[in-house]
Design a protein around this motif. Structure first.
Motif, PDB file in Angstrom:
ATOM      1  N   GLN A 182       0.837  -1.194   0.000  1.00  0.00           N
ATOM      2  CA  GLN A 182       0.000   0.000   0.000  1.00  0.00           C
ATOM      3  C   GLN A 182       0.875   1.248   0.000  1.00  0.00           C
ATOM      4  OE1 GLN A 182      -1.385  -1.029   4.265  1.00  0.00           O
ATOM      5  NE2 GLN A 182      -1.836   1.154   4.108  1.00  0.00           N
ATOM      6  N   GLY A 183       0.360   2.254  -0.685  1.00  0.00           N
ATOM      7  CA  GLY A 183       1.038   3.535  -0.750  1.00  0.00           C
ATOM      8  C   GLY A 183      -0.020   4.589  -0.997  1.00  0.00           C
ATOM      9  N   PHE A 184       0.032   5.210  -2.132  1.00  0.00           N
ATOM     10  CA  PHE A 184      -1.055   6.116  -2.492  1.00  0.00           C
ATOM     11  C   PHE A 184      -2.306   5.322  -2.876  1.00  0.00           C
ATOM     12  CE2 PHE A 184       2.703   8.826  -3.358  1.00  0.00           C
ATOM     13  CZ  PHE A 184       2.407   9.836  -2.447  1.00  0.00           C
ATOM     14  N   PHE A 185      -2.075   4.071  -3.278  1.00  0.00           N
ATOM     15  CA  PHE A 185      -3.186   3.184  -3.610  1.00  0.00           C
ATOM     16  C   PHE A 185      -3.053   1.893  -2.815  1.00  0.00           C
ATOM     17  CE2 PHE A 185      -2.377   5.848  -7.326  1.00  0.00           C
ATOM     18  CZ  PHE A 185      -3.631   6.375  -7.555  1.00  0.00           C
ATOM     19  N   LYS A 186      -4.178   1.215  -2.622  1.00  0.00           N
ATOM     20  CA  LYS A 186      -4.189  -0.024  -1.858  1.00  0.00           C
ATOM     21  C   LYS A 186      -5.188  -0.994  -2.477  1.00  0.00           C
ATOM     22  CE  LYS A 186      -5.103  -1.765   2.844  1.00  0.00           C
ATOM     23  NZ  LYS A 186      -5.504  -1.363   4.210  1.00  0.00           N
ATOM     24  N   LYS A 187      -4.700  -2.201  -2.792  1.00  0.00           N
ATOM     25  CA  LYS A 187      -5.587  -3.240  -3.315  1.00  0.00           C
ATOM     26  C   LYS A 187      -6.288  -3.925  -2.151  1.00  0.00           C
ATOM     27  CE  LYS A 187      -2.870  -4.242  -7.482  1.00  0.00           C
ATOM     28  NZ  LYS A 187      -2.106  -5.269  -8.219  1.00  0.00           N
ATOM     29  N   THR A 188      -7.574  -4.158  -2.308  1.00  0.00           N
ATOM     30  CA  THR A 188      -8.335  -4.795  -1.235  1.00  0.00           C
ATOM     31  C   THR A 188      -9.466  -5.613  -1.832  1.00  0.00           C
ATOM     32  OG1 THR A 188      -9.512  -4.372   0.842  1.00  0.00           O
ATOM     33  CG2 THR A 188      -9.890  -2.818  -0.965  1.00  0.00           C
ATOM     34  N   THR A 189     -10.209  -6.290  -0.975  1.00  0.00           N
ATOM     35  CA  THR A 189     -11.387  -7.064  -1.386  1.00  0.00           C
ATOM     36  C   THR A 189     -12.595  -6.510  -0.650  1.00  0.00           C
ATOM     37  OG1 THR A 189     -10.019  -9.039  -1.684  1.00  0.00           O
ATOM     38  CG2 THR A 189     -12.404  -9.361  -1.530  1.00  0.00           C
ATOM     39  N   ASN A 190     -13.649  -6.190  -1.399  1.00  0.00           N
ATOM     40  CA  ASN A 190     -14.826  -5.596  -0.773  1.00  0.00           C
ATOM     41  C   ASN A 190     -15.742  -6.665  -0.167  1.00  0.00           C
ATOM     42  OD1 ASN A 190     -16.329  -6.688  -2.899  1.00  0.00           O
ATOM     43  ND2 ASN A 190     -16.346  -4.778  -4.069  1.00  0.00           N
ATOM     44  N   THR A 191     -16.865  -6.241   0.371  1.00  0.00           N
ATOM     45  CA  THR A 191     -17.782  -7.167   1.056  1.00  0.00           C
ATOM     46  C   THR A 191     -18.390  -8.195   0.117  1.00  0.00           C
ATOM     47  OG1 THR A 191     -19.542  -5.522   0.756  1.00  0.00           O
ATOM     48  CG2 THR A 191     -18.349  -5.493   2.860  1.00  0.00           C
ATOM     49  N   LYS A 192     -18.362  -7.902  -1.183  1.00  0.00           N
ATOM     50  CA  LYS A 192     -18.900  -8.844  -2.168  1.00  0.00           C
ATOM     51  C   LYS A 192     -17.838  -9.839  -2.643  1.00  0.00           C
ATOM     52  CE  LYS A 192     -22.223  -5.466  -4.008  1.00  0.00           C
ATOM     53  NZ  LYS A 192     -22.636  -4.719  -5.228  1.00  0.00           N
ATOM     54  N   GLY A 193     -16.635  -9.712  -2.095  1.00  0.00           N
ATOM     55  CA  GLY A 193     -15.559 -10.600  -2.518  1.00  0.00           C
ATOM     56  C   GLY A 193     -14.875 -10.155  -3.786  1.00  0.00           C
ATOM     57  N   GLU A 194     -15.172  -8.914  -4.217  1.00  0.00           N
ATOM     58  CA  GLU A 194     -14.590  -8.393  -5.446  1.00  0.00           C
ATOM     59  C   GLU A 194     -13.327  -7.593  -5.122  1.00  0.00           C
ATOM     60  OE1 GLU A 194     -18.870  -7.571  -7.712  1.00  0.00           O
ATOM     61  OE2 GLU A 194     -17.921  -5.993  -6.507  1.00  0.00           O
ATOM     62  N   LYS A 195     -12.326  -7.725  -5.987  1.00  0.00           N
ATOM     63  CA  LYS A 195     -11.103  -6.959  -5.795  1.00  0.00           C
ATOM     64  C   LYS A 195     -11.322  -5.514  -6.250  1.00  0.00           C
ATOM     65  CE  LYS A 195      -7.871 -10.821  -6.253  1.00  0.00           C
ATOM     66  NZ  LYS A 195      -6.722 -11.384  -7.011  1.00  0.00           N
ATOM     67  N   GLU A 196     -10.815  -4.583  -5.470  1.00  0.00           N
ATOM     68  CA  GLU A 196     -10.906  -3.186  -5.851  1.00  0.00           C
ATOM     69  C   GLU A 196      -9.671  -2.436  -5.357  1.00  0.00           C
ATOM     70  OE1 GLU A 196     -14.162  -1.058  -4.135  1.00  0.00           O
ATOM     71  OE2 GLU A 196     -13.899  -1.931  -2.152  1.00  0.00           O
ATOM     72  N   ILE A 197      -9.462  -1.271  -5.921  1.00  0.00           N
ATOM     73  CA  ILE A 197      -8.321  -0.441  -5.545  1.00  0.00           C
ATOM     74  C   ILE A 197      -8.843   0.819  -4.871  1.00  0.00           C
ATOM     75  CG2 ILE A 197      -6.343   0.870  -6.384  1.00  0.00           C
ATOM     76  CD1 ILE A 197      -6.151  -1.117  -8.700  1.00  0.00           C
ATOM     77  N   LEU A 198      -8.347   1.067  -3.665  1.00  0.00           N
ATOM     78  CA  LEU A 198      -8.709   2.264  -2.916  1.00  0.00           C
ATOM     79  C   LEU A 198      -7.598   3.297  -3.059  1.00  0.00           C
ATOM     80  CD1 LEU A 198     -10.047   0.635   0.394  1.00  0.00           C
ATOM     81  CD2 LEU A 198     -11.352   1.267  -1.657  1.00  0.00           C
TER      82      LEU A 198
END
Length: 792
Positions: free
Chosen positions: A295-311
């Motif tokens: 993680q830095g300016f962006f962070k990869k994560t998994t949302n409540t639906k199990g989908e990958k997203e970038i914050l």
């Protein structure tokens, strides 16, 4: 001295060391890669234990994506070892490159060992990016100092083309000249001579640019997403823009370079820009360093639906939040403008916050680069070369200043409170209104010392078609034919992604006709980011949706006939592809007399991905080549099956070397040019060689062996197996069967000899029938909307 580099030793196997080793192996050099022995090992430990650090590092590098090598087979040229047992082996090596940790004391310890075993005259260079080169050679012998300098590669070395050469006061001029040439010709680099100043050229300017953007975004109240939208491809910069680039490079690296400049460049008039904002210090203390820490300016994560997203990081709250899609009127106005230079003028003239950002962004950059001459370089073109090759800028900063008008922009800068170096005012006062100009196909730069324009050294071997704007033989709205000297012409077209439509096909036919009448041959190439992304699928989609099948049939015939004209013209046609060369772009290369491909050429027949088959002669050409490759000592279907699978899986070569393995490039005929800037000149040379060897028009083939039902049954069975195993959708299988039918020569009861035209007719009929399929149209529509085909 006539130096030949056969063996290179790389000391240090970290991220850079391993990748540098891979790049040298990729060009055919034998490499020795060394690193330290793991701690606490007994002296009599086996070699496999002593070499664990270097072997693990190399294996990690080989697994990285994108690949650090053109072809996996080159790894056999790399031998690994350790500093304790194998430093003595450098005695037989021609060049030693040090890539150990960025600590002066450790580097000097390594050099002490090197000097024990290095033979006199051997090149010794450092890849340091933060330690003054002169300090590194202190205490070493005269011969060591004469043959020592900095060679700063950018990561990843295979893809980033910059190589900064930084001599010390003791470096022999012969060494500098050799490295400048070797980097260009053999390593495929833009080699830039840099002074031994903090961060050298590219990082000095690049980090200033990023820190300046940080400063502007705070003043204007812009978010990370907004800044990245403003500083990416729209201004000719990479998709990673500003903050994504920082995450890739490493935020700690960015901060270290900025602090180094602030500390070591007290004379820098913009030193305050390098002060680290509080929020950036917080990120470093939190270990939010970018990709290396997750993680830095962006962070990869998994949302409540199990989908990958970038914050994205909210710099005010230090929380990661959902990304937004910024909208600026200036961007909406400028995006439809294809030409970058015209687009820059529109962006800088914007009346909203985006326009204000662009003015401050460019004014600060122009001011800074003007003051860095002659501090970091005596010549302005080196600054532009470094930024384009090291940071992926489409055009350099001085060239951008030219585009916006030097006199006009300088006045605007001063009115906005920005200064320019005195030499700029002096240049304008003497009546010189631009930093560059072109004459006789060569780009000249303004030389500050002599107050005149000079040729850019080393570019004599380059042909840049845009420099021949005063040598146009013929043109239409999308293409131009240039006289590039020695009775050779070159065709370049400029469409979105350099796709091929009716005007491009007209240009190819017209160019061949003109060349046949007045010239010795034709080169087909361009100066853009890619050779061609293929045929204009938008046109195909329009004809198919409106059921204009007669029009579509005519368009396919025109494409096929044009490709055959490339093959059977009265003059040699040589193509110089680079970057993407897909679909129709690949088919054009398949029909050339010769291909001079850049090493970084990504070429393949990708039509199956949109529910079609290659319809411009690509399928025909693969059948022809398969027939010529069939051997009596192996089943005939093996060769055809391999060719079939290449098309059916829409496989794309990840390098020109891989294109040989796929049978797209022909061994012994086509060639690979490591330095992309040299490929057009090489293509011209090849045209002249073919002409002087007595070029005659080839005879169309009527002896192509096709296998009929025997091979068709085998291919159908394989397709059915792929579908049943869920490796292919039902529509994938449907399209693959159409392809198999064409490649087997149709439903023939026995093997037969057929003509090229017979196969072209089969290919066209299959293409037409697939263009009418709903699922194929869905795939094409997906590409037009999102750039990706629908998997249906």
């Amino acid at each position: 001295m006539n130096r030949i580099i056969k063996k290179v030793a790389v000391l240090g196997s970290g991220v850079m060391g391993s990748r540098i080793a891979c790049h040298f192996a990729g060009i055919g050099v034998q490499v020795l890669l060394l690193d330290i022995v793991p701690k606490d090992l007994p002296a009599d430990a086996p070699a496999i234990a002593k070499n664990k650090i270097v072997n693990d590092a190399l294996q990690a590098t080989l697994k990285s994506n994108p690949s650090p090598v053109y072809d996996k087979s080159v790894i056999k040229r790399i031998t690994t070892g350790n500093f304790d047992d194998n430093m003595k082996d450098i005695a037989s090596y021609d060049w030693v490159i040090e890539v150990v940790v960025e600590r002066l004391d450790i580097k000097q310890q390594v050099y002490e060992k090197v000097e024990q075993y290095r033979k006199p005259g051997t090149l010794i260079t450092s890849n340091t990016s933060g330690i003054p080169i002169n300090m590194l050679s202190e205490g070493r012998s005269d011969d060591f100092k004469k043959h020592f300098c900095g060679t700063h590669f950018f990561n990843p070395p295979r893809y980033l083309r910059l190589l900064e050469i930084i001599p010390t006061k003791d470096t022999d001029k012969e060494v500098v000249d050799f490295l400048m040439n070797y980097g260009d010709v053999f390593l495929g680099k833009t080699t830039v001579l840099a002074k031994d100043t903090p961060a050298f050229i590219a990082n000095r300017i690049g980090v200033f640019g990023i820190m300046s953007i940080f400063n502007s975004m705070e003043k204007l109240g812009l978010t990370i997403d907004e800044v990245d939208a403003l500083t990416g491809p729209v201004i000719g910069r990479p998709k990673s823009a500003t903050f994504r680039t920082a995450d890739v490079v490493g935020i700690d690296t960015l901060v270290n370079v900025a602090k180094g400049v602030a500390k070591n460049c007290p004379q820098d008039e913009a030193s305050a820009i390098f002060n680290i904002p509080a929020w950036l210090e917080t990120m470093v203390s939190n270990k939010w360093l970018g990709d290396k820490t997750g993680q830095g300016f962006f962070k990869k994560t998994t949302n409540t639906k199990g989908e990958k997203e970038i914050l994205v990081l909210d710099l005010v709250s230090s929380n990661y939040i959902a990304r937004s899609k910024p909208k600026f009127a200036t961007l909406e106005t400028a995006k439809p403008i294809d030409d970058l230079k015209t687009r820059l003028k529109a962006l800088i003239a914007g009346k909203d916050k985006a326009g204000e950002f662009y003015r401050h962004f460019h004014y600060a950059l122009f001011s800074y680069i003007s003051h860095r001459i002659p501090e970091i370089s005596d010549d302005l073109y080196r600054v532009d070369d470094a930024m384009m090759a090291g940071f992926g800028w489409e055009i350099g900063a001085f060239e951008s200043w030219d585009v916006l008008g030097v006199q006009k922009t300088t006045e605007a800068m001063k009115a906005a409170g920005y200064t320019v170096a005195p030499w700029v005012d002096e240049m304008l006062a003497k009546g010189f209104t631009s930093f560059y100009k072109t004459e006789n196909g060569k780009k000249l730069y303004y030389d500050i010392a002599s107050h005149s324009y000079k040729n850019i050294p080393g570019t004599e071997a380059f042909i840049i078609l845009d420099n021949y704007s005063d040598k146009i033989v013929w043109k239409n709205s999308n293409a131009a034919l240039y006289d590039i000297g020695d009775d050779v012409v070159a065709l370049q077209w400029n469409t979105k992604m350099n796709t091929i439509g009716s005007e491009v096909l007209e240009a190819v036919n017209k160019s061949i006709g003109i060349a046949e009448e007045k010239f010795k041959g034709l080169v087909i190439a361009n100066d853009g980011a890619n050779f061609s992304a293929g045929a204009n699928v938008g046109m195909i989609f329009m004809f198919a949706v409106e059921q204009e099948y007669d029009e579509l049939d005519m368009a396919i015939r025109l494409f096929q006939n044009t490709m055959m004209r490339v093959r059977y013209s009265g003059i040699p046609v040589v193509i110089a592809p680079h970057g993407l060369s897909l679909g129709g772009g690949c088919e054009m290369n398949l029909h050339a007399d010769k291909v001079c491909a850049a090493a970084e050429t990504y070429i393949g027949l990708v039509e199956l991905g949109v529910g079609l088959i290659p319809g411009g002669g690509g399928t025909k050409e693969f059948v022809l080549r398969a027939a010529d490759e069939m051997h009596e000592d192996e089943p005939e279907t093996i060769t055809l099956k391999n060719r079939f699978l290449t098309i059916a899986t829409a496989r794309v070569a990840t390098s020109a070397a891989e294109a040989y393995q796929m049978g797209i490039l022909r061994k012994g005929l086509d060639e690979v040019v490591i330095n992309q800037n040299r490929r057009i000149a090489e293509a011209k040379r090849s045209v002249l060689e073919l002409h002087e060897s007595g070029y005659t028009t080839p005879v169309q083939r009527k002896d192509i062996k096709v296998l009929g039902r025997s091979a068709l049954g085998a291919l159908y069975a394989g397709i059915n197996g792929m579908w049943r195993a869920n490796y292919a959708t039902e529509h994938d299988a449907f399209v693959a069967r159409k392809l198999a039918y064409v490649m087997c020569g149709g439903d023939l009861s026995d093997q037969s000899l057929v003509s090229e035209q017979y196969l072209l007719d089969l290919e066209r009929e299959a293409f037409l029938s697939l263009a009418g399929e709903r699922k194929s149209l869905e795939r094409i529509q997906g590409v037009l909307k999102t750039g990706k085909p629908v998997r249906n």
